[in-house]
Design an enzyme around this catalytic site. Sequence first.
Site, mmCIF file in Angstrom:
data_model
loop_
_atom_site.group_PDB
_atom_site.id
_atom_site.type_symbol
_atom_site.label_atom_id
_atom_site.label_comp_id
_atom_site.label_asym_id
_atom_site.label_seq_id
_atom_site.Cartn_x
_atom_site.Cartn_y
_atom_site.Cartn_z
ATOM 1 C CE LYS A 158 -4.116 -1.405 2.374
ATOM 2 N NZ LYS A 158 -5.016 -1.067 3.821
ATOM 3 C CG HIS A 208 -14.750 -1.046 4.823
ATOM 4 N ND1 HIS A 208 -13.559 -0.329 4.319
ATOM 5 C CD2 HIS A 208 -15.223 0.034 5.498
ATOM 6 C CE1 HIS A 208 -13.443 0.939 4.845
ATOM 7 N NE2 HIS A 208 -14.796 1.061 5.552
ATOM 8 N NE ARG A 293 -12.328 11.690 2.728
ATOM 9 C CZ ARG A 293 -12.878 10.478 2.453
ATOM 10 N NH1 ARG A 293 -14.240 10.425 2.858
ATOM 11 N NH2 ARG A 293 -12.230 9.378 2.292
ATOM 12 C CB VAL A 296 -19.539 9.043 0.212
ATOM 13 C CG1 VAL A 296 -20.852 8.664 -0.844
ATOM 14 C CG2 VAL A 296 -18.612 9.585 -0.642
HETATM 15 P P1 ADP Z 1 -8.161 3.964 0.572
HETATM 16 O O1 ADP Z 1 -7.499 5.021 1.641
HETATM 17 O O2 ADP Z 1 -7.732 3.881 -0.671
HETATM 18 O O3 ADP Z 1 -9.590 3.807 1.048
HETATM 19 P P2 ADP Z 1 -8.008 1.602 2.653
HETATM 20 O O4 ADP Z 1 -6.810 1.246 3.436
HETATM 21 O O5 ADP Z 1 -9.209 2.349 3.526
HETATM 22 O O6 ADP Z 1 -7.675 2.465 1.358
HETATM 23 O O7 ADP Z 1 -8.534 0.283 1.724
HETATM 24 C C1 ADP Z 1 -9.631 0.494 0.818
HETATM 25 C C2 ADP Z 1 -10.271 -1.052 0.866
HETATM 26 O O8 ADP Z 1 -9.212 -2.069 0.247
HETATM 27 C C3 ADP Z 1 -10.959 -1.776 2.075
HETATM 28 O O9 ADP Z 1 -12.232 -1.510 2.281
HETATM 29 C C4 ADP Z 1 -10.846 -2.878 1.753
HETATM 30 O O10 ADP Z 1 -11.652 -3.561 1.104
HETATM 31 C C5 ADP Z 1 -9.466 -3.375 0.945
HETATM 32 N N1 ADP Z 1 -8.336 -3.666 1.891
HETATM 33 C C6 ADP Z 1 -7.525 -2.655 2.489
HETATM 34 N N2 ADP Z 1 -6.321 -3.315 3.062
HETATM 35 C C7 ADP Z 1 -6.599 -4.426 3.003
HETATM 36 C C8 ADP Z 1 -6.044 -5.740 3.827
HETATM 37 N N3 ADP Z 1 -5.125 -5.601 4.541
HETATM 38 N N4 ADP Z 1 -6.692 -6.925 3.642
HETATM 39 C C9 ADP Z 1 -7.889 -7.078 3.076
HETATM 40 N N5 ADP Z 1 -8.672 -6.203 2.268
HETATM 41 C C10 ADP Z 1 -8.200 -5.035 2.336
#
Ligand code: ADP
Length: 446
Positions: A158, A208, A293, A296
């Site tokens: 990430k 989530h 923030r 949505v």
């Molecule tokens: P963003 O800031 O781009 O929204 P997030 O970290 O909130 O990124 O992750 C967005 C989505 O990606 C999560 O809701 C989930 O569906 C998936 N995701 C992120 N990290 C993981 C992980 N470690 N394992 C499984 N799914 C993940």
Amino acid sequence: MINKVLIANRGEIAVRIIRTCREMGLRTVAIHSTIDKDSMHVRMADQSVCVGGPPSSESYLNVPAILSAIEITDADSIHPGYGFLSENSAFVEKCESHGVRFIGPSSECIRLMGDKIEARRAVQKGKVPVVPGTEGAVADAEEGLKIAKGIGFPVIVKAAAGGGGRGMKVVHSPAAFVNAFLTASSEAGSAFGVSDVYIEKYFEEARHVEVQVIADKFGTVLHLGDRDCSIQRRHQKLIEEAPAPNIPSRVRQRMWKAACDAAAAVKYNSVGTVEFLYVPGTTEFYFLEMNTRIQVEHPVTEMITGIDVVKEQIRIAEGKKLRFDQKKVQFRGHAIEVRINAEDPETFMPSPGTISTCLLPGGCGVRVDTHIYPGYTVPPTYDSLLGKLIVHAEDRNAAIQRMRRALEEIKIDGVKTTTDFHRKMMTNSEFAAGRVSTNFLEKHRA
Ligand code: ADP
């Protein structure tokens, strides 16, 4: 005191913010790009200023033009909505130095939570469990591979500065790791200006689940309950609901507390969302990130609590104390939101164009947050969200029934919309049973 709010956004969220400002007796200023001159938010605001051409970089992200708009109109505060400048700490500092109140948290909170690696560290200090992964940024692909083997595949690489579902790469095997790592860090560099990446364990069957928090400038932190946003496509949310279904009560209580602890750990002072991954069937959940923030999906929380989240956000920015305590926050019934996008429901490709017919649902327990109207042209330039359909009912089954009925009433012609996708989802037996996960669409193809 806040008297006049400039809304640095467009579309449904600008409309939604103007509505609350009206109810609070505040004057409003809309900004818009040339292509948005006939947009609903421009018509609804007391005043409007064109800030530039269609690309966001020339208009909704054009800081000098926005600051000039504030000066011309004498606005005393700015509401950023979501996206655009909402999580840009340098912009918040600029507003402050111009004597303009930013309706959101302090620039320090935004900066800290905007760096996902820093955010992980900060909340860990508050004893909040984070997704198993690296402590800091990973130096290179070789080190990354070692770490990934230690965590166990699959992993997710990430971008520290990522957002909006971008800047993430899932890797299933050591053989695919180096390539994925290099792509992720070079993409992070070009998309976000910072190439730092980190590695987390990837949970295939996660949900989530997020918690809406609300904190004032006097150190009080409360939560407004949880939301499930597991129905996603390419890590972007499509359907959200509150409360999150099928979560053991003790886990839910712990998650609420963890969210408040995370907010307190960074001295949070606005409304915000703490996102978690919850592993179904277990008692485990892990901090993903915090969004500093309005989101949505905030209306589902408003429906079950009766609290106008934007109103509280404005009051907090004015320096007022929270006017309720945790016990006063009561949850009633169940709410579901579907995002209606101008997209092909099969391929999810954007579908800009002019809306000819626009019939939107109504009736008991139905809310529509949108900026569209018959004759409105959906520009190809911005994200494709046309609006949100939100329903509230006494329980989840009744909410699904109500959503089906409301979706039947929608008639939008001229552009393709995701309405049909949601119609199918509302008759999906797995969804009806609350067996949701972030890989739902891959598994079921609705
Ligand atoms: P963003 O800031 O781009 O929204 P997030 O970290 O909130 O990124 O992750 C967005 C989505 O990606 C999560 O809701 C989930 O569906 C998936 N995701 C992120 N990290 C993981 C992980 N470690 N394992 C499984 N799914 C993940």
